[in-house]
Design a protein around this motif. Structure first.
Motif: not given
Length: 300
Positions: A231-236, A241, A245-248, A250
């Motif tokens: 999930l941290e590797s998937v950007a919003l 954003r 809250r920059n990645s999924l 978060d």
């Protein structure tokens, strides 16, 4: 009408006699494991009554033991329960009863006194003889002084034998009771061995199941950590954003998930400690059971 049994082959006659002899000896004994007393019961009564009801009746009428104060074991160490039938007992098997109130650690068991003067022993042994077996006369009818002295010695010997009969009968009865008590101890030993084997199997299965659950928990925990990393590797999307809250990753309640997994790990540690404590207790009980089995085996 079939021909008489004497008209058949001798081997058939012998087989018939053996079958009749076994049927005649088909007796079930209800034994008091503490006192060594036993009562024979015709197994034909089991056709319309349950064994447990028969044992309860004899325990109440013969030994004044209430139904809720009974522990009942069979010859092989099995427990006699409400669902036990005649087919579960086998032919000529003994049933041993023990009052619960007498086998508790704080109970005081008063042993029955062996009294050679008991009236129940008066009829045991060989009866006296009023007439002389040698000449058919009474002692007072003998005129010869030498023969009269001889006869007086015989009368004195018979008197001593008559006095020793109650003691001999008491020894026989004590031996019979002791034999029943040994059989009862064997039944208790077999029952203890059965329970010990069952407990050992249950403990082994519990340890195996605990190991499988822990392996499954480790796998699920690794999946949670891998999922959080993914999930941290998937950007919003830029429109979604905000500050922090920059990645999924978060977006999901990460703190709640970590608290939940941390709580599970704490419970896991407590469960492992409880299992170790249970294993120590099981090992102690196993040692006690071995000691008891050794002592009972020495008595047998």
């Amino acid at each position: 009408q079939p021909p008489p049994i004497t008209n058949y082959h001798p081997s058939i006659i012998l087989l018939h006699a053996l079958i009749c002899g076994v049927a005649a000896k088909a007796k079930m004994r209800i034994c008091n494991g503490l006192t060594g007393e036993a009562a024979e019961v015709d197994e034909s009564e089991l056709k319309w009554r349950k064994p447990i009801d028969l044992v309860r009746q004899h325990a109440r009428e013969r030994w004044c033991v209430a139904a809720d104060d009974l522990i009942m074991l069979t010859s092989g160490g099995g427990m006699l329960g409400p669902n036990s039938g005649a087919e579960d007992l086998g032919q000529g098997q003994d049933i041993f009863l023990f009052p619960k109130s007498c086998v508790e650690a704080e109970a005081e068991v008063v042993a029955d006194r062996l009294d050679p003067d008991s009236p129940s022993l008066a009829s045991v042994g060989i009866g006296g003889e009023e007439l002389d077996d040698v000449v058919g006369q009474r002692c007072e009818d003998v005129i010869d002084p030498a023969f009269e002295a001889f006869r007086s010695n015989i009368a004195e010997a018979r008197k001593r034998i008559a006095e020793s009969r109650p003691v001999a009968a008491l020894a026989v009865r004590a031996e019979e009771k002791l034999a029943v008590q040994r059989l009862a101890a064997r039944a208790v030993l077999d029952n203890l061995t059965r329970h010990r084997a069952t407990c050992s199997r249950s403990m082994a299965l519990l340890v195996q199941k605990h190991g499988r659950v822990q392996e499954k928990f480790d796998e699920n925990l690794q999946k949670v950590e891998a999922a959080m990393a993914a999930l941290e590797s998937v950007a919003l999307h830029p429109a979604l954003r905000t500050a922090g809250r920059n990645s999924l990753a978060d977006v999901v309640p990460r703190d709640r998930i970590l608290r939940f997994t941390g709580g599970l790990q704490g419970e896991r540690a407590q469960l492992a400690q409880r299992l170790e404590k249970l294993q120590r207790q099981d090992a102690q009980l196993a040692g006690v059971c071995e000691q008891v089995c050794d002592k009972v085996s020495q008595l047998l």
